[in-house]
Design a protein around this motif. Sequence first.
Motif, short mmCIF file in Angstrom:
data_model
loop_
_atom_site.label_atom_id
_atom_site.label_comp_id
_atom_site.label_asym_id
_atom_site.label_seq_id
_atom_site.Cartn_x
_atom_site.Cartn_y
_atom_site.Cartn_z
N GLY A 67 5.77 -6.18 16.06
CA GLY A 67 6.59 -5.67 14.98
C GLY A 67 6.65 -6.60 13.78
N TRP A 68 6.49 -7.91 14.03
CA TRP A 68 6.55 -8.88 12.95
C TRP A 68 5.48 -8.65 11.88
CZ3 TRP A 68 2.13 -11.62 12.18
CH2 TRP A 68 1.22 -11.67 13.25
N VAL A 69 4.36 -8.01 12.29
CA VAL A 69 3.26 -7.84 11.36
C VAL A 69 3.47 -6.66 10.41
CG1 VAL A 69 1.74 -6.20 12.59
CG2 VAL A 69 0.73 -8.09 11.32
N LEU A 70 4.56 -5.92 10.61
CA LEU A 70 4.80 -4.72 9.79
C LEU A 70 4.90 -5.03 8.30
CD1 LEU A 70 7.25 -2.41 11.77
CD2 LEU A 70 4.94 -1.89 11.00
N LEU A 71 5.62 -6.08 7.94
CA LEU A 71 5.80 -6.39 6.52
C LEU A 71 4.48 -6.68 5.82
CD1 LEU A 71 9.13 -8.45 6.40
CD2 LEU A 71 8.72 -6.14 5.55
N PRO A 72 3.68 -7.66 6.30
CA PRO A 72 2.38 -7.88 5.62
C PRO A 72 1.44 -6.69 5.76
CG PRO A 72 2.54 -9.19 7.63
CD PRO A 72 3.91 -8.63 7.38
N LEU A 73 1.56 -5.93 6.87
CA LEU A 73 0.69 -4.78 7.05
C LEU A 73 1.02 -3.68 6.05
CD1 LEU A 73 -1.61 -3.72 8.81
CD2 LEU A 73 0.10 -2.67 10.29
N LEU A 74 2.31 -3.45 5.80
CA LEU A 74 2.72 -2.46 4.81
C LEU A 74 2.25 -2.87 3.42
CD1 LEU A 74 6.33 -1.59 6.04
CD2 LEU A 74 4.34 -0.07 6.05
N CYS A 112 2.03 0.03 -16.07
CA CYS A 112 3.07 1.04 -15.88
C CYS A 112 2.71 1.97 -14.73
CB CYS A 112 3.26 1.82 -17.17
SG CYS A 112 4.55 3.08 -17.12
N TRP A 113 1.46 2.39 -14.68
CA TRP A 113 1.00 3.28 -13.61
C TRP A 113 1.09 2.61 -12.24
CZ3 TRP A 113 0.88 7.68 -11.76
CH2 TRP A 113 -0.11 8.19 -10.92
N GLY A 114 0.68 1.35 -12.18
CA GLY A 114 0.77 0.60 -10.94
C GLY A 114 2.21 0.42 -10.48
N ALA A 115 3.12 0.20 -11.44
CA ALA A 115 4.54 0.03 -11.10
C ALA A 115 5.11 1.33 -10.54
CB ALA A 115 5.32 -0.40 -12.34
N ILE A 116 4.73 2.46 -11.12
CA ILE A 116 5.22 3.76 -10.63
C ILE A 116 4.68 4.04 -9.23
CG2 ILE A 116 5.07 6.25 -10.97
CD1 ILE A 116 7.07 4.87 -12.78
N ILE A 117 3.40 3.73 -9.01
CA ILE A 117 2.81 3.92 -7.68
C ILE A 117 3.55 3.07 -6.66
CG2 ILE A 117 0.76 3.45 -6.28
CD1 ILE A 117 -0.95 4.21 -8.70
N THR A 118 3.81 1.80 -7.01
CA THR A 118 4.52 0.90 -6.10
C THR A 118 5.92 1.40 -5.81
OG1 THR A 118 3.25 -0.99 -6.95
CG2 THR A 118 5.29 -1.47 -5.76
N LEU A 119 6.62 1.84 -6.86
CA LEU A 119 7.99 2.32 -6.70
C LEU A 119 8.06 3.55 -5.80
CD1 LEU A 119 11.00 2.21 -7.44
CD2 LEU A 119 10.47 3.56 -9.48
N LEU A 120 7.20 4.54 -6.07
CA LEU A 120 7.21 5.76 -5.28
C LEU A 120 6.80 5.49 -3.83
CD1 LEU A 120 5.66 8.37 -7.75
CD2 LEU A 120 8.05 8.13 -7.07
N THR A 121 5.84 4.58 -3.65
CA THR A 121 5.42 4.22 -2.29
C THR A 121 6.55 3.52 -1.56
OG1 THR A 121 3.12 3.99 -3.04
CG2 THR A 121 3.71 2.97 -0.94
N LEU A 122 7.26 2.64 -2.25
CA LEU A 122 8.38 1.92 -1.64
C LEU A 122 9.47 2.89 -1.22
CD1 LEU A 122 9.70 -0.76 -0.89
CD2 LEU A 122 10.61 -0.89 -3.22
N VAL A 123 9.77 3.87 -2.07
CA VAL A 123 10.76 4.89 -1.72
C VAL A 123 10.32 5.64 -0.47
CG1 VAL A 123 11.82 7.07 -2.46
CG2 VAL A 123 11.65 5.17 -4.06
N GLY A 124 9.03 5.97 -0.42
CA GLY A 124 8.51 6.67 0.75
C GLY A 124 8.62 5.85 2.02
N ILE A 125 8.34 4.55 1.92
CA ILE A 125 8.43 3.67 3.08
C ILE A 125 9.86 3.51 3.55
CG2 ILE A 125 8.14 1.27 3.84
CD1 ILE A 125 5.64 1.16 2.06
N LEU A 126 10.79 3.34 2.59
CA LEU A 126 12.20 3.15 2.94
C LEU A 126 12.83 4.41 3.54
CD1 LEU A 126 13.45 1.03 -0.11
CD2 LEU A 126 12.91 0.25 2.21
N SER A 127 12.17 5.54 3.36
CA SER A 127 12.67 6.78 3.96
C SER A 127 12.14 6.97 5.38
CB SER A 127 12.26 7.98 3.10
OG SER A 127 10.85 8.16 3.14
N GLY A 128 11.61 5.88 5.95
CA GLY A 128 11.01 5.99 7.27
C GLY A 128 9.66 6.66 7.23
N LEU A 129 8.98 6.54 6.10
CA LEU A 129 7.67 7.13 5.80
C LEU A 129 7.75 8.63 5.51
CD1 LEU A 129 5.27 5.46 8.44
CD2 LEU A 129 6.06 4.58 6.25
#
Length: 246
Positions: A62-69, A203-220
Motif C-alpha cells: 500500500g505504501w507504493v500507492l502515492l508514487p504510483l498514482l 493552464c491545460w496541464g493544471a486543469i488535467i492535474t486538478l480534474l485527475t486529482l478530483v477523480g482520485i480523491l473520489s475513490g477513482l
Amino acid sequence: MTVSVYTKAQVISDPPARVVKRWLQAGWGDVKRNPGYSLLYGGSLVVLGWICVAALMLNDLGWVLLPLLAGGVLVGPLATIGLYSVASGKTGLRAATGQITLVGVILMVFALIWIRAATVMFAIVYGLRPFSSFADTLLLLITTPSGWALLIAGSFVGGLFAALGFAVSAFSLPMLIDRKIDGFSAMGLSFNATTHNFKLCLCWGAIITLLTLVGILSGLLGLVVVFPLLGYATWHAYAELFHGDA
C-alpha cells in the motif's frame, strides 16, 4: 486544413483560460453525444484501477500507492487513445501501434524512474526501514516536519518528470493516430507545441492535474467521467493546434 506529416503546431494567442474552456466544452459535447461508450470506457479503466489498488493492498504494498498514482499521471494519456476516433468523428483512424508502444515505453520509463526516485528520497529521510501500510505512510508524511519536507521535495521532482512527460505525450499520441509519423518525431512536435504555447499548455496541464486529482480523491469513481472528458478534449486540443480547428 491540410497539413504535412511534420507540420508544427500553430501558436494560439487567445487567452489560455478561454482556449482550455473551449477544449473542455468540445470534450463534454462528445461525452453527451456518446454517453454509453464514454461511461463504459471510463468505467472499465476505473475497475482496472480498483483491481490494481486491491492487488497492492493484498500484497502489503500500500505504501507504493502515492508514487504510483503520481507516476500514473505520466502514462495516463495512453489510456485515452481509444477515444480519439470518437472525438474526431473519423471511424477510419488507425493507430500506429508500434510507434504508440514506443512512446508508451518511454513514458513508463519516466514513471519507473520517478517511483525509484521517490523510494530513494524516502530512504534518505527515514533511512532503510520497512515500509508500513498506506495509511501509516500517509500519516507519517502529513504529520511530521520531515514528512512535509519529503512531500515538497517529492512534488518538485515529480513535477519535473510530469512536465517532461506531458510535453512529449500531450499531442504526440493523437498525432500518431492522425498521421503516418514516427514516435520520436511526434514527441518532438509535441514538445515544440508545448514550449511555443507555454502559458496555454501550463493552464491545460493544471486543469488535467486538478480534474485527475478530483477523480482520485473520489475513490477513482470520478474518473469514470474525467477519463473520457479529458480524452476527447485532448483530441480537440491537438486538432486546434495542428489543424486549426477544434
